[in-house]
Design an enzyme around this catalytic site. Sequence first.
Site, mmCIF file in Angstrom:
data_model
loop_
_atom_site.group_PDB
_atom_site.id
_atom_site.type_symbol
_atom_site.label_atom_id
_atom_site.label_comp_id
_atom_site.label_asym_id
_atom_site.label_seq_id
_atom_site.Cartn_x
_atom_site.Cartn_y
_atom_site.Cartn_z
ATOM 1 N N PHE A 180 0.786 -0.851 0.213
ATOM 2 C CA PHE A 180 -0.028 0.142 -0.384
ATOM 3 C C PHE A 180 0.736 1.152 -0.086
ATOM 4 O O PHE A 180 1.932 0.751 0.116
ATOM 5 C CB PHE A 180 -1.043 -0.240 1.469
ATOM 6 C CG PHE A 180 -0.723 0.007 2.987
ATOM 7 C CD1 PHE A 180 0.120 1.398 3.200
ATOM 8 C CD2 PHE A 180 0.247 -0.962 3.219
ATOM 9 C CE1 PHE A 180 0.878 1.242 4.141
ATOM 10 C CE2 PHE A 180 0.936 -0.945 4.249
ATOM 11 C CZ PHE A 180 1.704 0.054 4.759
ATOM 12 N N CYS A 181 0.691 2.083 0.142
ATOM 13 C CA CYS A 181 0.732 3.519 -0.938
ATOM 14 C C CYS A 181 -0.566 4.851 -0.631
ATOM 15 O O CYS A 181 -1.233 4.157 -0.225
ATOM 16 C CB CYS A 181 1.512 3.889 -1.921
ATOM 17 S SG CYS A 181 0.977 3.745 -3.131
ATOM 18 N N THR A 182 0.538 5.640 -0.623
ATOM 19 C CA THR A 182 -1.047 6.895 -0.028
ATOM 20 C C THR A 182 -2.155 7.250 -0.846
ATOM 21 O O THR A 182 -3.176 7.135 -0.458
ATOM 22 C CB THR A 182 -0.158 8.202 -0.404
ATOM 23 O OG1 THR A 182 1.093 8.531 1.012
ATOM 24 C CG2 THR A 182 -0.867 9.427 0.103
ATOM 25 N N ILE A 209 -4.438 4.654 0.712
ATOM 26 C CA ILE A 209 -4.318 4.851 2.166
ATOM 27 C C ILE A 209 -5.503 6.170 2.530
ATOM 28 O O ILE A 209 -6.300 6.144 3.052
ATOM 29 C CB ILE A 209 -2.903 4.915 2.736
ATOM 30 C CG1 ILE A 209 -2.146 4.451 2.759
ATOM 31 C CG2 ILE A 209 -3.840 6.053 4.463
ATOM 32 C CD1 ILE A 209 -0.797 5.187 3.488
#
Length: 309
Positions: A180-182, A209
Amino acid sequence: MPKYLTAALYKFVSLPEYQTLQAPILAACKIHHIKGTLLLAEEGINGTIAGLPEDIHLLLNYLRTAPLFASKFSDLEHKESFADEHPFYRMKVKLKKEIVTLGVPGVSPTKKVGTYVKPEDWNALISDPDVVLIDTRNDYEVDIGTFKGAIDPKTTTFREFPEYIAKNFDKTKHKKVAMFCTGGIRCEKASSYMLDQGFDEVYHLQGGILKYLETVPEEQSMWEGECFVFDQRVAVKHNLEVGEFDQCYACRHPLSPAEMKSEQYVAGISCPHCFDKVSEEKRARLLERQKQVALAKQRGETHIGEKQK
């Protein structure tokens, strides 16, 4: 209601003509008084922009429907949040080799990509004991919040991710990998890289996220802390509300309210993360900048480098 709408967007799509798109996109942004940064590369578009809600929607509609862009961006998705102050100072449309820099030639989500997992299905996936969960963001982002049980690669740039995987992961042992990332862009590219390396089951959080915090009720959330964002808000919480963190102008590390009470914190000059690392030359530049910020306030103006919260 807050005055300004922020739209975070990206899309991996073949754009061999990306250089010719710079001028018309920049012109459209200026016409609608929009500020922020958009990146264009042969692999697609990425960026965050802000303005009055009606202006943002007009620009997005232009990108999705104008003959010049419709074949590429008709299904362009974006994520919205609101702010009382404008989060950007100027508008830039930059030409790049990659819209998110991994530094590995040939890796492209337009060719292969991991399995997208919707926010509402994410908790079930990462609760699987066979799944290894990786936070693909940089160390200073992870410091203020991450998913429960996630591995922090402690990278300072996304370019370090391939080396981290090479040293710490084995395709014969790590059968299920979730990332996952922003906003979804980094882990989308990271999943493409890992598939190229021979990993079979690779998953990533669709929308990142930000979409998770917007979609999943706080009482059901497995997110811990706040999420760093690359604008003047610094960090957001559930429902994308502006968080409690500020940012050190000297080193750009996010700062908690407790850290801003430290003796090592001097606004615009240093913080507990960099107070012993700032050179005298840089300290002098920062002091001069703070002086100009103060003078601008005396004139009733906003200095172009002043942080707004």
